[in-house]
Design an enzyme around this catalytic site. Structure first.
Site: not given
Length: 395
Positions: A282, A286, A295
């Site tokens: 991805r 998100h 992250y």
């Protein structure tokens, strides 16, 4: 009669043997290299120019749609959005390998599958702006699409609920005697839900013609795969449940197409489930509520940008003489203009009537809901500036 004692065919041993991960090495199907070249000895799927270009153009359209709608959310024009940047091949190429009569049960990153089947820009916008032309009457969050005529089951937010539902629907398809399947999309994070295990076991035991399509994009929101599970991805779980399994390069549109074609053939001919694990990434956040810089590193993202499914397929199309960069840029620019025009038009459209909140839920709305609707109408009448009548109201 078949021996129903499951111990009858179990291999025995006189020594303690510990079975560990790595005993089964699950390969990943790949047709195109990261440079868009046909891999040595790889078999090109049977795909003609028209279908190949439709896959490619749909992938590019979805990227344009995603870019525009993320921007619209940042401008306060819609409340929420989920982009599929970097994962377009997984949904579009798999949808291309299906029959239009097959049922699609998706998660929330499969707008490409819906677009491939003919969902229009206006339909996307009507749903996201929750206006009066939204068939869901504004009852769903943006990107929770559904279309009965396109055999696309309406999306729901809770993770994994569509997995056992897909098994049940596919069982009904088998009972009907029709040569159709259900494809069920989800991410590797959803595979940690109990519904995943219930759905796979049900499908395996009842021999349901369902394709479980897992997009393993490395993260469940901010949780990396290595913190989600210790096993060999999701494919190993399919084997554990007795489900025929394929692992495929999720950024290789040709490999996705070939894998899904074969999975569909098996599901119909053998009346059984098939699990596909598409290894992808991805590139986007998100959702518009997420900040991936917290992250993961830019270096990690750049590594995967080199595997971009759109650029990869463009190089293959060019090698076939089916691609022209100038013509493609014109198509992309037209898509941008079409999306922008549809967005401006749909946000000026009236929103749904207040009564739609409770109508269609009951044959006759009960007294207490009617009372609440009247109170709401009085409140809106008192503060009209706080409740614009058109869809472009999120500020």
């Amino acid at each position: 009669m078949k021996d129903r004692n499951h111990l009858a065919e179990v291999k025995t041993t006189n020594k303690v043997e510990i079975i560990s991960k790595g005993v089964v090495d699950i390969p990943m199907l790949q047709v195109l290299s990261e440079q868009g070249e046909l891999i040595k000895n790889a078999q090109e799927p049977n795909i003609d120019k028209e279908e190949a270009l439709k896959i490619f153009n749909t992938m590019h359209y979805i990227r344009v749609l995603d870019e525009r709608m993320v921007g619209a959310q940042r401008q306060g024009r819609i409340s929420f959005y989920l982009a599929s940047t970097g994962e377009e091949a997984a949904s579009v190429a798999s949808a291309a390998a299906l029959s239009n009569d097959d049922m699609i049960m998706s998660q929330y990153r499969e707008q490409g599958a819906l677009a491939y089947r003919g969902y229009t820009t206006d339909q996307f916008m009507n749903q996201m702006f929750s206006n009066k032309d939204d068939p869901n009457k504004g009852r769903q969050m943006p990107i929770h699409y559904g279309d009965k005529t396109l055999n696309f089951m309406t999306i729901s937010s809770p993770l994994g609920t569509q997995i056992p539902q897909a098994s049940g629907y596919a069982y009904g398809q088998k009972m009907s005697g029709k040569d159709v399947v259900t494809i069920c999309y989800f991410g590797e994070g959803a595979a940690s839900e109990g519904d995943f295990h219930a759905g796979l076991n049900m499908a395996a035991v009842l021999n349901c013609p369902v394709i479980f399509f897992c997009r393993n994009n490395g993260y469940a929101i901010s949780t990396p795969a290595e913190e989600q599970f210790a096993g060999d991805g999701i494919a190993s779980r399919g084997l554990g449940y007795g489900v025929k399994t394929i692992r495929v390069d999720g950024n290789d549109a040709l490999a996705i197409y070939a894998a899904t074609k074969e999975a569909r053939r098996i599901a119909i001919e053998e009346k059984c489930p098939v699990l596909i694990e598409a290894m992808t990434y991805r590139l986007a956040a998100h959702s518009t509520s997420d900040d991936p810089t917290g992250y993961r590193s830019r270096e990690e993202e750049d590594k995967w940008r080199a595997k971009d499914p759109i650029a990869r397929m463009a190089k293959w199309l060019e090698s076939k003489g089916w691609y022209n960069e100038a013509d493609n840029q014109k198509r992309v620019e037209k898509a941008r203009q079409d999306v922008l025009a549809a967005m401006k038009n749909c946000e000026k459209t009236d929103i749904c009537a207040v009564e739609d909140i409770v109508e269609d839920v009951y044959d006759t709305p009960p007294w207490h809901l009617k009372e609440q609707i009247n109170e709401l109408k009085s409140h809106i009448k008192k503060y009209p500036k706080m409740y614009p009548k058109t869809a472009g109201r999120v500020k």
